[in-house]
Design a protein around this motif. Sequence first.
Motif, PDB file in Angstrom:
ATOM      1  N   ALA A  56       0.827  -1.201   0.000  1.00 15.64           N
ATOM      2  CA  ALA A  56       0.000   0.000   0.000  1.00 15.64           C
ATOM      3  C   ALA A  56       0.867   1.260   0.000  1.00 15.64           C
ATOM      4  O   ALA A  56       2.087   1.185   0.195  1.00 15.64           O
ATOM      5  CB  ALA A  56      -0.909  -0.010   1.223  1.00 15.64           C
ATOM      6  N   PHE A  57       0.217   2.402  -0.189  1.00 13.55           N
ATOM      7  CA  PHE A  57       0.906   3.692  -0.230  1.00 13.55           C
ATOM      8  C   PHE A  57      -0.123   4.780   0.045  1.00 13.55           C
ATOM      9  O   PHE A  57      -1.326   4.528   0.062  1.00 13.55           O
ATOM     10  CB  PHE A  57       1.542   3.926  -1.600  1.00 13.55           C
ATOM     11  N   ARG A  58       0.385   5.986   0.247  1.00 12.16           N
ATOM     12  CA  ARG A  58      -0.480   7.155   0.370  1.00 12.16           C
ATOM     13  C   ARG A  58      -0.343   7.979  -0.901  1.00 12.16           C
ATOM     14  O   ARG A  58       0.773   8.228  -1.366  1.00 12.16           O
ATOM     15  CB  ARG A  58      -0.064   7.986   1.585  1.00 12.16           C
ATOM     16  N   MET A  59      -1.473   8.388  -1.479  1.00 10.60           N
ATOM     17  CA  MET A  59      -1.452   9.258  -2.646  1.00 10.60           C
ATOM     18  C   MET A  59      -1.575  10.698  -2.144  1.00 10.60           C
ATOM     19  O   MET A  59      -2.521  11.031  -1.437  1.00 10.60           O
ATOM     20  CB  MET A  59      -2.592   8.949  -3.612  1.00 10.60           C
ATOM     21  N   THR A  60      -0.601  11.532  -2.495  1.00 11.34           N
ATOM     22  CA  THR A  60      -0.625  12.926  -2.075  1.00 11.34           C
ATOM     23  C   THR A  60      -1.380  13.772  -3.107  1.00 11.34           C
ATOM     24  O   THR A  60      -1.765  13.279  -4.172  1.00 11.34           O
ATOM     25  CB  THR A  60       0.803  13.479  -1.926  1.00 11.34           C
ATOM     26  N   LYS A  73       4.781   7.126   1.602  1.00  9.62           N
ATOM     27  CA  LYS A  73       4.381   6.262   2.725  1.00  9.62           C
ATOM     28  C   LYS A  73       4.122   4.822   2.271  1.00  9.62           C
ATOM     29  O   LYS A  73       3.142   4.186   2.672  1.00  9.62           O
ATOM     30  CB  LYS A  73       3.154   6.824   3.437  1.00  9.62           C
ATOM     31  N   HIS A  74       5.000   4.292   1.426  1.00 11.59           N
ATOM     32  CA  HIS A  74       4.869   2.909   0.960  1.00 11.59           C
ATOM     33  C   HIS A  74       5.092   1.948   2.130  1.00 11.59           C
ATOM     34  O   HIS A  74       5.985   2.162   2.949  1.00 11.59           O
ATOM     35  CB  HIS A  74       5.886   2.625  -0.149  1.00 11.59           C
ATOM     36  N   ALA A  75       4.280   0.904   2.192  1.00 10.07           N
ATOM     37  CA  ALA A  75       4.399  -0.073   3.268  1.00 10.07           C
ATOM     38  C   ALA A  75       3.712  -1.370   2.865  1.00 10.07           C
ATOM     39  O   ALA A  75       2.828  -1.382   2.004  1.00 10.07           O
ATOM     40  CB  ALA A  75       3.761   0.454   4.553  1.00 10.07           C
ATOM     41  N   VAL A  76       4.122  -2.443   3.515  1.00  6.09           N
ATOM     42  CA  VAL A  76       3.377  -3.692   3.448  1.00  6.09           C
ATOM     43  C   VAL A  76       2.571  -3.769   4.741  1.00  6.09           C
ATOM     44  O   VAL A  76       3.137  -3.782   5.835  1.00  6.09           O
ATOM     45  CB  VAL A  76       4.298  -4.915   3.294  1.00  6.09           C
ATOM     46  N   VAL A  77       1.261  -3.741   4.592  1.00 12.13           N
ATOM     47  CA  VAL A  77       0.361  -3.858   5.734  1.00 12.13           C
ATOM     48  C   VAL A  77      -0.183  -5.278   5.723  1.00 12.13           C
ATOM     49  O   VAL A  77      -0.743  -5.727   4.728  1.00 12.13           O
ATOM     50  CB  VAL A  77      -0.798  -2.841   5.657  1.00 12.13           C
ATOM     51  N   THR A  78       0.014  -5.980   6.833  1.00 16.77           N
ATOM     52  CA  THR A  78      -0.449  -7.359   6.931  1.00 16.77           C
ATOM     53  C   THR A  78      -1.587  -7.440   7.933  1.00 16.77           C
ATOM     54  O   THR A  78      -1.471  -6.927   9.051  1.00 16.77           O
ATOM     55  CB  THR A  78       0.690  -8.308   7.327  1.00 16.77           C
ATOM     56  N   LEU A  79      -2.677  -8.038   7.505  1.00 15.87           N
ATOM     57  CA  LEU A  79      -3.797  -8.323   8.392  1.00 15.87           C
ATOM     58  C   LEU A  79      -3.647  -9.774   8.837  1.00 15.87           C
ATOM     59  O   LEU A  79      -3.447 -10.674   8.006  1.00 15.87           O
ATOM     60  CB  LEU A  79      -5.127  -8.141   7.672  1.00 15.87           C
ATOM     61  N   VAL A 146       2.519  -3.243  10.243  1.00 18.87           N
ATOM     62  CA  VAL A 146       2.879  -2.352   9.141  1.00 18.87           C
ATOM     63  C   VAL A 146       4.396  -2.325   9.041  1.00 18.87           C
ATOM     64  O   VAL A 146       5.095  -2.127  10.026  1.00 18.87           O
ATOM     65  CB  VAL A 146       2.285  -0.935   9.325  1.00 18.87           C
ATOM     66  N   ASP A 147       4.891  -2.627   7.832  1.00 23.32           N
ATOM     67  CA  ASP A 147       6.325  -2.655   7.564  1.00 23.32           C
ATOM     68  C   ASP A 147       6.628  -1.652   6.465  1.00 23.32           C
ATOM     69  O   ASP A 147       6.366  -1.915   5.285  1.00 23.32           O
ATOM     70  CB  ASP A 147       6.764  -4.067   7.145  1.00 23.32           C
ATOM     71  N   PRO A 148       7.167  -0.479   6.847  1.00 22.21           N
ATOM     72  CA  PRO A 148       7.498   0.535   5.834  1.00 22.21           C
ATOM     73  C   PRO A 148       8.457  -0.004   4.779  1.00 22.21           C
ATOM     74  O   PRO A 148       9.339  -0.798   5.086  1.00 22.21           O
ATOM     75  CB  PRO A 148       8.155   1.650   6.648  1.00 22.21           C
ATOM     76  N   VAL A 149       8.242   0.417   3.556  1.00 18.07           N
ATOM     77  CA  VAL A 149       9.117   0.051   2.440  1.00 18.07           C
ATOM     78  C   VAL A 149       9.868   1.314   2.059  1.00 18.07           C
ATOM     79  O   VAL A 149       9.260   2.326   1.688  1.00 18.07           O
ATOM     80  CB  VAL A 149       8.304  -0.474   1.228  1.00 18.07           C
ATOM     81  N   ARG A 150      11.168   1.291   2.144  1.00 18.68           N
ATOM     82  CA  ARG A 150      11.981   2.475   1.841  1.00 18.68           C
ATOM     83  C   ARG A 150      12.350   2.507   0.403  1.00 18.68           C
ATOM     84  O   ARG A 150      12.541   1.564  -0.275  1.00 18.68           O
ATOM     85  CB  ARG A 150      13.245   2.486   2.698  1.00 18.68           C
TER      86      ARG A 150
END
Length: 150
Positions: A56-60, A73-79, A146-150
């Motif tokens: 996932a990411f945030r669109m500005t 704000k790219h990240a792998v969000v795991t449920l 939540v694991d941020p992706v750099r």
Amino acid sequence: MMNSDGTHWSTDMALFAALPGGRAVIDWFGFVPSFHDAELDRLELARGAASMALRAFRMTEAVDAKGFFVLDKHAVVTLHFSDVTGVHLTGIAASILLEVGIRRVAVAPTGFSTCGGPNVGDIEVGFETSYGLEGSIYAREVSFSVDPVR
């Protein structure tokens, strides 16, 4: 998200924030995300548990030189689902999501012929797709990482 009667529902924001790890997801993105355009990276079902990883990411509101929205704000969000009570999936494994909805089950859904199915009070995570897999996973407990992706 659509109910079987054609009405629309969306994430219960208070429930999202109250789930373990929910506040970390909100802190990362700055809001409760809908996961629009997130990629379904992984879905695993095993021995009454499940996990669903979303890229996932945030669109500005900013646009780049080519006129595309800037994504950050790219990240792998795991449920993480504990004590899964029902699964309904349709489509193919490659998937770009349109929306993810999270709510408590108010009326037990029908159509689970091989098991008892979800109960009132269970948590439903429903997801619609722009392309690929969609459906719902029901469980007694859901948490996030939540694991941020750099």
